[in-house]
Scaffold this active site. Structure first.
Site, mmCIF file in Angstrom:
data_model
loop_
_atom_site.group_PDB
_atom_site.id
_atom_site.type_symbol
_atom_site.label_atom_id
_atom_site.label_comp_id
_atom_site.label_asym_id
_atom_site.label_seq_id
_atom_site.Cartn_x
_atom_site.Cartn_y
_atom_site.Cartn_z
ATOM 1 N N ILE A 28 -7.453 14.117 15.952
ATOM 2 C CA ILE A 28 -6.699 12.995 17.310
ATOM 3 C C ILE A 28 -7.565 11.733 17.271
ATOM 4 O O ILE A 28 -7.386 10.762 17.355
ATOM 5 C CB ILE A 28 -7.105 13.139 18.884
ATOM 6 C CG1 ILE A 28 -8.802 13.797 18.553
ATOM 7 C CG2 ILE A 28 -6.024 14.511 18.951
ATOM 8 C CD1 ILE A 28 -8.443 14.475 20.354
ATOM 9 N N ASP A 29 -8.633 12.316 16.713
ATOM 10 C CA ASP A 29 -9.858 10.617 16.550
ATOM 11 C C ASP A 29 -9.316 9.655 16.068
ATOM 12 O O ASP A 29 -9.986 8.387 16.056
ATOM 13 C CB ASP A 29 -11.156 10.796 16.070
ATOM 14 C CG ASP A 29 -11.729 12.418 16.600
ATOM 15 O OD1 ASP A 29 -11.629 12.415 18.377
ATOM 16 O OD2 ASP A 29 -13.157 12.394 16.528
ATOM 17 N N GLY A 44 -12.826 11.484 21.261
ATOM 18 C CA GLY A 44 -13.123 10.265 20.390
ATOM 19 C C GLY A 44 -13.921 11.044 20.055
ATOM 20 O O GLY A 44 -14.389 9.987 18.684
ATOM 21 N N HIS A 81 -11.207 18.115 26.766
ATOM 22 C CA HIS A 81 -9.830 18.975 25.625
ATOM 23 C C HIS A 81 -8.205 18.631 25.928
ATOM 24 O O HIS A 81 -8.052 19.216 25.099
ATOM 25 C CB HIS A 81 -10.909 20.890 25.201
ATOM 26 C CG HIS A 81 -12.278 20.395 24.455
ATOM 27 N ND1 HIS A 81 -12.865 19.767 24.239
ATOM 28 C CD2 HIS A 81 -11.897 20.591 23.100
ATOM 29 C CE1 HIS A 81 -14.035 20.094 23.422
ATOM 30 N NE2 HIS A 81 -13.813 20.727 23.139
HETATM 31 O O1 F6P Z 1 -11.486 16.869 16.235
HETATM 32 C C1 F6P Z 1 -12.224 15.767 17.486
HETATM 33 C C2 F6P Z 1 -12.697 16.067 18.282
HETATM 34 O O2 F6P Z 1 -11.449 16.053 18.886
HETATM 35 C C3 F6P Z 1 -13.432 15.199 19.225
HETATM 36 O O3 F6P Z 1 -12.676 14.077 19.642
HETATM 37 C C4 F6P Z 1 -14.379 15.687 19.575
HETATM 38 O O4 F6P Z 1 -15.603 14.624 20.161
HETATM 39 C C5 F6P Z 1 -13.951 16.763 19.686
HETATM 40 O O5 F6P Z 1 -13.368 16.521 18.666
HETATM 41 C C6 F6P Z 1 -14.497 18.398 20.674
HETATM 42 O O6 F6P Z 1 -15.480 18.953 19.313
HETATM 43 P P1 F6P Z 1 -15.517 20.268 20.006
HETATM 44 O O7 F6P Z 1 -13.592 21.285 20.526
HETATM 45 O O8 F6P Z 1 -15.414 21.531 18.647
HETATM 46 O O9 F6P Z 1 -16.183 20.655 21.262
#
Ligand code: F6P
Length: 322
Positions: A127-128, A172, A250
């Site tokens: 998504i980033d 992000g 999330h």
């Molecule tokens: O995959 C990218 C991302 O969704 C970022 O936007 C976010 O900071 C990170 O992953 C979150 O990671 P995790 O799911 O490991 O907490």
């Protein structure tokens, strides 16, 4: 019959399942087999993979997440892990690998596979939207749409009851592509990104001016821009208006993919299979506008992708050099 394998590495994104469905459908149509690897490189090293048929993947493209499961692990970066990966690939007679992942997975995983002599085509899934050499990665459009829907909801109440300021925090990571795209689309008054530090007194003055002119102010902040609770409190204090914070978290990364992500996933998936079946390797699928093509993994590894500085400055009311 050629045997391909597919794995997901790093954070999942809406459109990843659609890419898996496309890879399996296209490969089967071309007479190739596909094995699905569970939980990324760790699963590949452990030999955790099994054949995927068209009926296994029928309709998964409509869902967020990844049916294969994913992992953030260093297996492919370590000698012992690479040996176990090579053993699995030999034992299962894999001719080529489709790697679905974000910037880190493609940059490091793709290069390691290349060094090992494994035929590989990567598909950018995050998504980033921070993967170099492509305008879009799978999931970006959906993630932006989710945040835009929330910003639109905020505007409804903001207009109904004037005098307040709002901060919307997006995901992000340490990048601001999502936040900038969302802020531009909803005509936010301020955008806070990790790449460009912003003087909060300047931001507060802009927010106060927006409250004075349109009755409310909206800032969009990328999660990597700093402590959003502290920033919201500071903006409220300095601008002299109540400030409300919405963090998406999330929820922004899940849910059904948009039409654009599904469409792009279908094209990326088919193209990755085509390239591998043609004996090509060391590539990533990419798009320029709506044109889909492949780029060298070496270019991706050497590249950097930053949000458009001019767009950032324009949105924040700063001077933009010609
Ligand atoms: O995959 C990218 C991302 O969704 C970022 O936007 C976010 O900071 C990170 O992953 C979150 O990671 P995790 O799911 O490991 O907490």
């Amino acid at each position: 019959m050629m045997r391909l394998a597919i794995l997901t590495s790093g954070g999942d994104s809406p459109g990843t399942n659609a890419a898996i469905e496309a890879v399996v459908r296209h490969a089967r149509q071309e007479g190739a087999e596909v094995l699905g690897i569970r939980h990324g490189f760790a699963g590949l090293a452990a030999g955790d993979l099994s054949p995927l048929t068209v009926s296994d993947v029928d309709g998964i493209g409509a869902r967020g997440g990844t049916v294969l499961g994913t992992s953030r692990d260093r297996t492919v970066g370590e000698a012992e892990g690479r040996e176990r990966i090579a053993t699995t690939l030999r034992r299962e007679r894999i001719d080529g690998l489709v790697l679905l992942g974000g910037d880190g997975s493609i940059r490091h995983g793709g290069r390691s596979l290349n060094d090992m002599g494994v035929a590989c085509v990567a598909i950018p899934c995050t998504i980033d939207n921070d993967v170099p050499e492509t305008d879009r990665s799978l999931g970006f459009d959906t993630a932006c749409n989710r945040a835009i829907a929330l910003a639109d909801g905020i505007r409804d109440t903001a207009q109904a009851l004037p005098g307040r300021m709002f901060v919307l925090e997006t995901l992000g990571g340490q990048t601001g592509h999502i936040a900038l795209a969302v802020a531009e689309t909803v005509y936010a008054d301020l955008v806070l990104l990790p790449e460009f530090p912003l003087d909060l007194d300047y931001g507060a003055a802009r927010m106060a001016a927006a409250v004075a002119s349109r009755g409310y102010a909206l800032a969009v902040a990328s999660e990597g821009a700093g402590d959003v609770h502290a920033m919201t409190a500071y903006l409220a204090e300095a601008a002299g208006h109540r400030a409300r914070l919405t963090t998406i978290g999330h929820a922004q990364r899940g849910g059904p993919p948009s039409y654009l992500d599904r469409r792009l996933a279908a094209e990326f998936g088919a193209l990755a299979v085509e390239r591998l079946l043609a004996g090509e390797t060391g590539l990533m699928t990419a798009c320029s506008g709506y044109h889909v093509h492949t780029v060298d993994l070496g270019w991706v590894a050497a590249g950097q992708k930053s949000p458009d500085a001019a767009a950032y400055r324009r949105l924040n009311g700063m001077e933009v050099a010609d």
